[in-house]
Design a protein around this motif. Structure first.
Motif, mmCIF file in Angstrom:
data_model
loop_
_atom_site.group_PDB
_atom_site.id
_atom_site.type_symbol
_atom_site.label_atom_id
_atom_site.label_comp_id
_atom_site.label_asym_id
_atom_site.label_seq_id
_atom_site.Cartn_x
_atom_site.Cartn_y
_atom_site.Cartn_z
ATOM 1 N N THR A 1 -0.148 8.111 -5.295
ATOM 2 C CA THR A 1 -0.169 7.763 -3.877
ATOM 3 C C THR A 1 1.199 7.977 -3.238
ATOM 4 O O THR A 1 1.317 8.549 -2.146
ATOM 5 C CB THR A 1 -0.599 6.296 -3.691
ATOM 6 N N ASN B 1 2.490 10.372 0.032
ATOM 7 C CA ASN B 1 3.040 9.638 1.169
ATOM 8 C C ASN B 1 4.481 10.060 1.488
ATOM 9 O O ASN B 1 4.853 10.226 2.653
ATOM 10 C CB ASN B 1 3.014 8.137 0.885
ATOM 11 N N HIS C 1 0.809 -1.217 0.000
ATOM 12 C CA HIS C 1 0.000 0.000 0.000
ATOM 13 C C HIS C 1 0.847 1.274 0.000
ATOM 14 O O HIS C 1 0.390 2.323 -0.463
ATOM 15 C CB HIS C 1 -0.926 0.013 1.214
ATOM 16 N N THR C 2 2.099 1.204 0.513
ATOM 17 C CA THR C 2 2.935 2.402 0.613
ATOM 18 C C THR C 2 4.226 2.305 -0.179
ATOM 19 O O THR C 2 4.920 3.312 -0.336
ATOM 20 C CB THR C 2 3.313 2.677 2.080
ATOM 21 N N THR D 1 -7.434 7.699 -9.276
ATOM 22 C CA THR D 1 -6.237 6.956 -8.900
ATOM 23 C C THR D 1 -6.605 5.593 -8.341
ATOM 24 O O THR D 1 -5.957 4.587 -8.632
ATOM 25 C CB THR D 1 -5.426 7.746 -7.863
ATOM 26 N N HIS D 2 -7.664 5.542 -7.542
ATOM 27 C CA HIS D 2 -8.147 4.287 -6.996
ATOM 28 C C HIS D 2 -9.239 3.718 -7.893
ATOM 29 O O HIS D 2 -9.912 4.453 -8.633
ATOM 30 C CB HIS D 2 -8.679 4.483 -5.574
ATOM 31 N N GLY E 1 -1.696 7.793 2.486
ATOM 32 C CA GLY E 1 -2.093 7.239 1.200
ATOM 33 C C GLY E 1 -2.083 5.719 1.228
ATOM 34 O O GLY E 1 -1.221 5.099 1.858
ATOM 35 N N PHE F 1 -2.403 2.739 -1.507
ATOM 36 C CA PHE F 1 -2.550 2.256 -2.877
ATOM 37 C C PHE F 1 -3.348 0.958 -2.893
ATOM 38 O O PHE F 1 -3.078 0.033 -2.113
ATOM 39 C CB PHE F 1 -1.171 2.033 -3.503
#
Length: 414
Positions: free
Chosen positions: A309, A313, A275-276, A400-401, A325, A327
């Protein structure tokens, strides 16, 4: 002065460098981008080179000129990263230090990893198209092909742009039809997957398209070696596939310096938080694009969405704040299907590609898992968007998502 070093001036590295150059004060930050050469290649265009659509000049730019002013660009072969000393060492003995490191060195085909792939038949009857040289050689081979068995083959996953072998298969089928010789060519699609794609709904739809075009699918085919003299693919379970013309996607691996640095897995991909993008071993190291071990397609669109993202971040992280953020693994890919048509898939970590319309319900204008001419022209138009919008760090007007807008379950009317 804080030092940010970005390894790789491909899609992810260039986008992030340009985005962060806008966000980080030049008087406080030194941003350095490193790559082995000054040639940025638009990789999606390689698919079309065997069919005479693009030339090299249309697919390349100077890496240095794609970076905003104030960004330092260095060329050199990376020997290793020392994450404890926070140093990147080069093969000529020089080094550069960093406070924060972004690894965006991608993934590359490795034909040397499959016995028999390289040798006397390499680029004579055995071809790749994930390099410009390979795609040009394949153009000549297709032009001279008079008939027989064409095998399109994938060694193993993951590969960059995982729909590209399917796209090539569809385009080749249309190409031979346009030459009036389709009945002289048997086409086989050999894949290590159980079907045409990794996700069931898309796999069923793409599998039907292969069936409609009388393309034979050989699933669960894990190649052990190639016999170039007999022109045969041989799997670990001893199945054999003969070929007259083989178009293969070799094993893909991350950069060798990742292994020398002790940072990667068995394929030289760096473990990160999905996610980061933060390294699971070294908090000041982030890994973007194909170099990371993300459980999602190694596609350019992942880098595009991830960059948004990551940029937010990273700015939070260097200020000592939590990274907010998250992802979601968003990816979308145009799939060329031949005859001036294509389809689009849109998915993430948790949601597989679904039918429908993108980005708006009903009106689209792009069709999800549905062939139309707009998807084909969208793929061709993307080259301009890539050079002039994405790489400079500008935002596209798409989420983005992943958005469920316009998507429907396949048992419902589309």
């Amino acid at each position: 002065m804080k030092r940010l070093v970005i390894l790789g001036a491909g899609t992810a590295g260039t986008m992030v460098a340009n985005k962060l150059r806008r966000r980080l004060p030049l008087r406080e930050w030194q941003i350095t981008v490193v790559d082995r050469d000054d040639i940025h290649l638009y990789q999606p265009g390689l698919l079309f080179v065997p069919f005479g659509v693009y030339r090299l000049a249309q697919l390349t730019r100077s890496r240095r000129r794609l970076l905003r002013s104030g960004i330092q660009f260095l060329t050199g072969e990376i020997e290793r990263i020392d994450p404890v000393a926070k140093t990147v060492r080069f093969s000529d003995g020089t080094a550069v230090g960093y406070d924060y490191l972004v690894v965006a060195t991608g993934t590359s085909p490795r034909p040397d990893q499959t016995p028999g792939m390289l040798g006397a038949e390499w680029r004579k009857s055995i071809f790749d198209f994930y390099s410009y040289e390979g795609s040009v050689a394949l153009a000549d081979a297709l032009r001279d092909f008079t008939g027989g068995r064409l095998v399109v083959h994938i060694v193993d996953q993951p590969i960059k742009c995982p729909v590209a072998p399917l796209e090539f298969t569809f385009l080749a089928e249309a190409y031979f039809r346009s030459r009036g010789m389709r009945d002289q060519v048997e086409i086989v699609y050999a894949t290590p997957l159980s079907g045409a794609f990794t996700k069931p709904i898309a796999s069923a739809r793409l599998g039907d398209m292969l069936d409609d075009r009388k393309i034979v699918v050989e699933p669960d085919f894990l190649v052990e070696h190639i016999d170039p003299e007999r022109k045969v693919l041989i799997s670990y379970d001893e199945r054999e596939i003969e070929f007259d013309l083989l178009v293969t996607v070799p094993l893909n691996m991350g950069a060798d310096f990742i292994a020398r640095s002790g940072l990667g897995d068995e394929l030289n991909y760096v473990p990160v938080d999905k996610h980061t993008f933060q390294s699971t071993a070294y908090p000041d190291v982030f890994v973007l694009g194909d170099a990371a071990d993300l459980p999602i397609s190694k596609a350019g669109s992942v880098a595009h969405f991830a960059a948004e993202t990551f940029t937010g971040n990273f700015c939070q992280y260097v200020e000592g704040h939590p990274m907010t953020g998250n992802f979601d693994g968003h990816a979308n890919c145009f799939v060329e299907s031949g005859d001036g048509k294509g389809l689009l898939i849109d998915f993430n970590y948790d949601t597989e590609p679904l039918p429908g319309s993108f980005p708006l319900p009903v009106v689209g204008p792009l069709g999800l898992l549905r062939e139309n001419a707009r998807n084909h022209w969208g793929k061709l138009a993307f080259r301009w968007i890539y050079w002039h919008v994405l790489l400079p760090g500008r935002r596209l007007p798409v989420p983005t998502h992943l958005s469920m807008t316009g998507k429907k379950q396949p048992d419902k009317e589309i």
